[in-house]
Design a protein around this motif. Structure first.
Motif, PDB file in Angstrom:
ATOM      1  N   THR A 151     -11.094 -15.264   8.111  1.00  0.00           N
ATOM      2  CA  THR A 151     -11.014 -13.801   8.132  1.00  0.00           C
ATOM      3  C   THR A 151      -9.717 -13.323   8.789  1.00  0.00           C
ATOM      4  O   THR A 151      -9.562 -12.131   9.039  1.00  0.00           O
ATOM      5  CB  THR A 151     -12.213 -13.187   8.885  1.00  0.00           C
ATOM      6  OG1 THR A 151     -12.301 -13.767  10.190  1.00  0.00           O
ATOM      7  CG2 THR A 151     -13.514 -13.424   8.129  1.00  0.00           C
ATOM      8  N   THR A 319     -17.662  -8.710   7.049  1.00  0.00           N
ATOM      9  CA  THR A 319     -17.466  -9.598   5.899  1.00  0.00           C
ATOM     10  C   THR A 319     -18.771 -10.286   5.531  1.00  0.00           C
ATOM     11  O   THR A 319     -19.158 -10.347   4.348  1.00  0.00           O
ATOM     12  CB  THR A 319     -16.383 -10.644   6.205  1.00  0.00           C
ATOM     13  OG1 THR A 319     -15.162  -9.978   6.539  1.00  0.00           O
ATOM     14  CG2 THR A 319     -16.153 -11.561   5.022  1.00  0.00           C
ATOM     15  N   LEU A 343     -15.146 -11.368  -3.003  1.00  0.00           N
ATOM     16  CA  LEU A 343     -14.432 -10.409  -2.153  1.00  0.00           C
ATOM     17  C   LEU A 343     -12.925 -10.628  -2.319  1.00  0.00           C
ATOM     18  O   LEU A 343     -12.255 -11.207  -1.478  1.00  0.00           O
ATOM     19  CB  LEU A 343     -14.837 -10.570  -0.684  1.00  0.00           C
ATOM     20  CG  LEU A 343     -16.313 -10.378  -0.363  1.00  0.00           C
ATOM     21  CD1 LEU A 343     -16.550 -10.462   1.145  1.00  0.00           C
ATOM     22  CD2 LEU A 343     -16.819  -9.048  -0.888  1.00  0.00           C
ATOM     23  N   ASN A 344     -12.412 -10.145  -3.425  1.00  0.00           N
ATOM     24  CA  ASN A 344     -11.005 -10.302  -3.750  1.00  0.00           C
ATOM     25  C   ASN A 344     -10.248  -9.050  -3.328  1.00  0.00           C
ATOM     26  O   ASN A 344     -10.437  -7.981  -3.905  1.00  0.00           O
ATOM     27  CB  ASN A 344     -10.840 -10.553  -5.255  1.00  0.00           C
ATOM     28  CG  ASN A 344      -9.407 -10.826  -5.626  1.00  0.00           C
ATOM     29  OD1 ASN A 344      -8.736  -9.976  -6.198  1.00  0.00           O
ATOM     30  ND2 ASN A 344      -8.915 -12.009  -5.295  1.00  0.00           N
ATOM     31  N   HIS A 345      -9.430  -9.179  -2.276  1.00  0.00           N
ATOM     32  CA  HIS A 345      -8.708  -8.037  -1.700  1.00  0.00           C
ATOM     33  C   HIS A 345      -9.687  -6.900  -1.373  1.00  0.00           C
ATOM     34  O   HIS A 345      -9.416  -5.733  -1.648  1.00  0.00           O
ATOM     35  CB  HIS A 345      -7.607  -7.551  -2.644  1.00  0.00           C
ATOM     36  CG  HIS A 345      -6.540  -8.572  -2.886  1.00  0.00           C
ATOM     37  ND1 HIS A 345      -5.665  -8.982  -1.898  1.00  0.00           N
ATOM     38  CD2 HIS A 345      -6.232  -9.291  -3.994  1.00  0.00           C
ATOM     39  CE1 HIS A 345      -4.847  -9.905  -2.400  1.00  0.00           C
ATOM     40  NE2 HIS A 345      -5.170 -10.109  -3.652  1.00  0.00           N
ATOM     41  N   PHE A 346     -10.796  -7.271  -0.769  1.00  0.00           N
ATOM     42  CA  PHE A 346     -11.847  -6.299  -0.446  1.00  0.00           C
ATOM     43  C   PHE A 346     -11.478  -5.526   0.813  1.00  0.00           C
ATOM     44  O   PHE A 346     -11.133  -6.113   1.840  1.00  0.00           O
ATOM     45  CB  PHE A 346     -13.180  -7.016  -0.252  1.00  0.00           C
ATOM     46  CG  PHE A 346     -14.308  -6.104   0.111  1.00  0.00           C
ATOM     47  CD1 PHE A 346     -14.855  -5.251  -0.841  1.00  0.00           C
ATOM     48  CD2 PHE A 346     -14.820  -6.074   1.404  1.00  0.00           C
ATOM     49  CE1 PHE A 346     -15.898  -4.398  -0.507  1.00  0.00           C
ATOM     50  CE2 PHE A 346     -15.859  -5.230   1.733  1.00  0.00           C
ATOM     51  CZ  PHE A 346     -16.394  -4.386   0.777  1.00  0.00           C
ATOM     52  N   ASP A 347     -11.559  -4.198   0.740  1.00  0.00           N
ATOM     53  CA  ASP A 347     -11.151  -3.317   1.838  1.00  0.00           C
ATOM     54  C   ASP A 347     -12.334  -3.032   2.757  1.00  0.00           C
ATOM     55  O   ASP A 347     -13.324  -2.427   2.340  1.00  0.00           O
ATOM     56  CB  ASP A 347     -10.595  -2.007   1.271  1.00  0.00           C
ATOM     57  CG  ASP A 347      -9.935  -1.146   2.347  1.00  0.00           C
ATOM     58  OD1 ASP A 347      -9.978  -1.525   3.538  1.00  0.00           O
ATOM     59  OD2 ASP A 347      -9.374  -0.092   1.989  1.00  0.00           O
ATOM     60  N   TYR A 351      -8.584  -2.898   6.468  1.00  0.00           N
ATOM     61  CA  TYR A 351      -8.308  -4.323   6.655  1.00  0.00           C
ATOM     62  C   TYR A 351      -8.880  -5.045   5.441  1.00  0.00           C
ATOM     63  O   TYR A 351     -10.075  -4.915   5.147  1.00  0.00           O
ATOM     64  CB  TYR A 351      -8.959  -4.844   7.934  1.00  0.00           C
ATOM     65  CG  TYR A 351      -8.635  -6.280   8.286  1.00  0.00           C
ATOM     66  CD1 TYR A 351      -7.512  -6.589   9.049  1.00  0.00           C
ATOM     67  CD2 TYR A 351      -9.461  -7.329   7.876  1.00  0.00           C
ATOM     68  CE1 TYR A 351      -7.216  -7.895   9.394  1.00  0.00           C
ATOM     69  CE2 TYR A 351      -9.176  -8.643   8.216  1.00  0.00           C
ATOM     70  CZ  TYR A 351      -8.056  -8.914   8.978  1.00  0.00           C
ATOM     71  OH  TYR A 351      -7.771 -10.227   9.309  1.00  0.00           O
ATOM     72  N   ARG A 352      -8.035  -5.793   4.738  1.00  0.00           N
ATOM     73  CA  ARG A 352      -8.461  -6.413   3.483  1.00  0.00           C
ATOM     74  C   ARG A 352      -8.795  -7.896   3.671  1.00  0.00           C
ATOM     75  O   ARG A 352      -8.098  -8.617   4.377  1.00  0.00           O
ATOM     76  CB  ARG A 352      -7.382  -6.259   2.413  1.00  0.00           C
ATOM     77  CG  ARG A 352      -7.169  -4.814   1.994  1.00  0.00           C
ATOM     78  CD  ARG A 352      -6.149  -4.698   0.872  1.00  0.00           C
ATOM     79  NE  ARG A 352      -5.913  -3.309   0.525  1.00  0.00           N
ATOM     80  CZ  ARG A 352      -6.666  -2.608  -0.323  1.00  0.00           C
ATOM     81  NH1 ARG A 352      -7.689  -3.194  -0.933  1.00  0.00           N
ATOM     82  NH2 ARG A 352      -6.387  -1.345  -0.570  1.00  0.00           N
ATOM     83  N   ILE A 353      -9.879  -8.301   2.998  1.00  0.00           N
ATOM     84  CA  ILE A 353     -10.302  -9.692   2.957  1.00  0.00           C
ATOM     85  C   ILE A 353     -10.074 -10.218   1.548  1.00  0.00           C
ATOM     86  O   ILE A 353     -10.403  -9.548   0.566  1.00  0.00           O
ATOM     87  CB  ILE A 353     -11.793  -9.823   3.340  1.00  0.00           C
ATOM     88  CG1 ILE A 353     -11.988  -9.556   4.833  1.00  0.00           C
ATOM     89  CG2 ILE A 353     -12.341 -11.197   2.974  1.00  0.00           C
ATOM     90  CD1 ILE A 353     -11.400 -10.620   5.743  1.00  0.00           C
ATOM     91  N   ASP A 354      -9.533 -11.443   1.450  1.00  0.00           N
ATOM     92  CA  ASP A 354      -9.203 -12.000   0.144  1.00  0.00           C
ATOM     93  C   ASP A 354      -9.785 -13.405  -0.013  1.00  0.00           C
ATOM     94  O   ASP A 354      -9.339 -14.345   0.641  1.00  0.00           O
ATOM     95  CB  ASP A 354      -7.675 -12.039  -0.027  1.00  0.00           C
ATOM     96  CG  ASP A 354      -7.262 -12.602  -1.374  1.00  0.00           C
ATOM     97  OD1 ASP A 354      -8.021 -12.421  -2.341  1.00  0.00           O
ATOM     98  OD2 ASP A 354      -6.193 -13.218  -1.454  1.00  0.00           O
ATOM     99  N   SER A 363      -7.042 -13.359   5.223  1.00  0.00           N
ATOM    100  CA  SER A 363      -6.056 -12.300   5.445  1.00  0.00           C
ATOM    101  C   SER A 363      -4.730 -12.923   5.848  1.00  0.00           C
ATOM    102  O   SER A 363      -4.695 -14.040   6.378  1.00  0.00           O
ATOM    103  CB  SER A 363      -6.529 -11.349   6.544  1.00  0.00           C
ATOM    104  OG  SER A 363      -5.520 -10.416   6.887  1.00  0.00           O
TER     105      SER A 363
END
Length: 379
Positions: A151, A319, A343-347, A351-354, A363
């Motif tokens: 994360t 997350t 969770l592809n470029h999830f906002d 703060y984005r998680i990819d 990240s």
């Protein structure tokens, strides 16, 4: 309670668990495990993380939980000892029968737990305060890596940002003080690789033992290199002791640290001498009121309890919650893994998680902060 009622209750609970067929989950609850340093010299790190995870669970539970199930946290103390982390992880999986894991701390501890415990057991771990590359291996190299979801940015990302900033200031003779463990060596490699991109090499380096660091020897070794800047890949107490010893020896290079240092503890330990130290952060500025996720975290725990480690743990929690929601009304561990992979470029609110089916990047966010004259962080 008479024996007949007790047997009826026991049968009811057993049938409920069998109906779902997955450890750590029944009709009412989902149990999540955690191993973190809750005692010892960095016990405050783990307690901040635990409080943030618990606050995040309570937040979602107040609105009905995850598809009607409440989240429960079972946290064990590993005192920043890798062997205890592995033991705790096995206990949580085999004895406590948790559904998934969250919020570990430390490179050695998390890597060992992945390779020896939760990876082979195929139990997902969401988030750990570690940026070591060993937690970012491809599944073809290490199948256990499939069950760890980063994360945060890597130490390579952090050191690249630090070195770029130092060189922009005209500082080229750069040294590294590092813990002689996976965390320290990852940071050392990161600085060395970043310098190579600028056709430079390390001016000096010194390793210290995590349990009994020889600060005097490290000062002598780095001071001999006539350095302009030192990157500290260390936790707050030895980092603070090193800076104080350097100044007492008449050495005044610029100092920069990586995010695991424990920002609040480091500033408190060093006092006014912390002024001017650069600290890389892998989460947004703690006092950035423009970001929803930062505002949510501070509202939950209160400004006095807010910390960078706490915010990072809250991001792990958010997350996990999103992954559980996407896993559906009858989640399994494998469904959670698959759900997290979406969770592809999830906002998360600034703060984005990819993630993806082949990667667990998490990240690459890095922000450099500097300690101001009043002990507050400036961006």
């Amino acid at each position: 309670m008479d024996i007949l009622k007790w047997l009826a209750l026991a049968c009811s609970m057993t049938l409920s668990l069998l109906a779902h067929g997955e450890p750590g989950i029944d009709e009412k609850n989902i149990v999540i495990g955690m191993s973190a340093p809750l005692s010892g010299t960095i016990g405050s790190y783990g307690r901040q993380m635990q409080s943030a995870v618990q606050a995040g669970f309570e937040q979602v539970n107040r609105t009905g939980g995850i598809h009607g199930r409440k989240l429960q946290l079972l946290a064990l103390d590993d005192a920043y000892d890798s062997r205890r982390t592995v033991s705790n992880t096995r206990h949580l999986i085999d004895e406590k029968r948790i559904f998934a894991l969250i919020g570990y701390y430390g490179s050695n501890a998390t890597v060992d737990a992945m390779n020896q415990a939760f990876g082979p057991a195929r139990v997902p771990l969401i988030g750990a305060i570690s940026g070591t590359e060993a937690l970012r291996e491809a599944f073809t190299i290490n199948p256990s890596a499939r069950y760890f979801f980063n994360t945060r940015a890597s130490y390579a990302d952090e050191t690249e940002a630090i070195v770029r900033q130092l060189i922009s200031l005209g500082l080229k003779r750069i040294a590294v003080l590092y813990h002689n463990d996976s965390f320290g060596r990852s940071g050392l490699d990161g600085v060395g690789n970043a310098l190579k991109q600028h056709k430079l090499t390390l001016a000096a380096s010194a390793a210290i033992d995590r349990q009994s660091p020889d600060i005097a020897a490290a000062v002598d070794k780095i001071a001999a290199g006539s350095v302009q800047a030192v990157v500290l890949v260390a936790l707050h107490k030895p980092a603070a002791a090193f800076i104080q010893a350097m100044k007492q020896a008449g050495q005044y290079p610029m100092f920069a640290t990586l995010s695991p240092i424990g920002t609040e503890q480091f500033i408190a330990e060093l006092g006014r001498s912390a002024r001017g130290v650069v600290i890389s952060q892998v989460v947004p500025h703690l006092w950035n009121d423009t970001l929803p996720v930062v505002r949510d975290y501070r509202r939950l725990v209160g400004d006095e309890q807010a910390s960078y480690h706490g915010l990072e743990a809250y991001l792990m929690t958010r997350t996990l919650i999103e992954g559980l929601k996407r896993a559906g009304k009858e989640p399994t561990r494998e469904k959670l893994v698959s759900a997290l992979e979406t969770l592809n470029h999830f906002d998360l609110g600034g703060y984005r998680i990819d993630y993806g089916s082949k990667h667990r990047t998490g990240s690459r966010f890095v922000e450099l902060t500097v300690v101001g004259p009043d002990g507050k962080l400036l961006r």
